[in-house]
Design a protein around this motif. Sequence first.
Motif, short mmCIF file in Angstrom:
data_model
loop_
_atom_site.label_atom_id
_atom_site.label_comp_id
_atom_site.label_asym_id
_atom_site.label_seq_id
_atom_site.Cartn_x
_atom_site.Cartn_y
_atom_site.Cartn_z
N SER A 13 -10.72 -7.81 3.01
CA SER A 13 -11.64 -6.67 2.93
C SER A 13 -11.63 -5.86 4.22
O SER A 13 -11.80 -6.41 5.31
CB SER A 13 -13.05 -7.18 2.67
N ASN A 63 0.86 -1.17 0.00
CA ASN A 63 0.00 0.00 0.00
C ASN A 63 0.90 1.23 0.00
O ASN A 63 1.56 1.52 0.99
CB ASN A 63 -0.92 0.00 1.22
N LEU A 99 -9.00 -5.14 -0.22
CA LEU A 99 -9.98 -4.18 -0.71
C LEU A 99 -10.45 -3.29 0.42
O LEU A 99 -10.65 -3.75 1.54
CB LEU A 99 -11.17 -4.92 -1.32
N ASN A 100 -10.65 -2.03 0.11
CA ASN A 100 -11.06 -1.07 1.13
C ASN A 100 -12.49 -0.60 0.96
O ASN A 100 -12.87 0.43 1.51
CB ASN A 100 -10.11 0.13 1.13
N ASP A 101 -13.30 -1.33 0.23
CA ASP A 101 -14.68 -0.91 -0.01
C ASP A 101 -15.69 -1.88 0.60
O ASP A 101 -16.75 -2.13 0.05
CB ASP A 101 -14.95 -0.72 -1.49
N SER A 124 -3.03 -3.37 -2.14
CA SER A 124 -4.24 -2.70 -1.72
C SER A 124 -5.00 -2.14 -2.92
O SER A 124 -4.44 -1.38 -3.72
CB SER A 124 -3.87 -1.56 -0.75
N ASP A 125 -6.26 -2.57 -3.05
CA ASP A 125 -7.21 -2.00 -4.01
C ASP A 125 -6.80 -2.05 -5.48
O ASP A 125 -7.20 -1.18 -6.25
CB ASP A 125 -7.52 -0.55 -3.64
N HIS A 126 -6.01 -3.02 -5.88
CA HIS A 126 -5.58 -3.06 -7.28
C HIS A 126 -5.58 -4.49 -7.79
O HIS A 126 -4.53 -5.10 -7.99
CB HIS A 126 -4.20 -2.43 -7.43
#
Length: 108
Positions: free
Chosen positions: A70, A2, A48-50, A32-34
């Motif tokens: 998550s 990240n 994932l941060n959603d 992170s998130d990709h």
Amino acid sequence: LNLASRDEDTLSRAGDALREVCHAREVAIVISDHQILAERLGLDGVHLNDASKSVRTARKALGPDAIVGSFCGATRHDGIAAAEAGADYISFGPVGTSGLGDGAVAES
């Protein structure tokens, strides 16, 4: 992995270098998130941060052996939804008062 940078070239160079170090020591590495970079770089998964919104999509794209995690903020509901969608792990936070974010605290 990240980084403050969202630049794909920067993330790719870091991911390549860290993958070699981590895998040589039998340590998993997630980005992170990709999801696309996780797949392209041969990383072990994605964080994932959603909450649960993209867990199912990531699981389908990366396959059953990938690590899909998550961040679920402050609610158990989001954690349960992420687990049901296929997350390998979930995280919550903050667990105490913090000057970061909106001031929400994870349910106890």
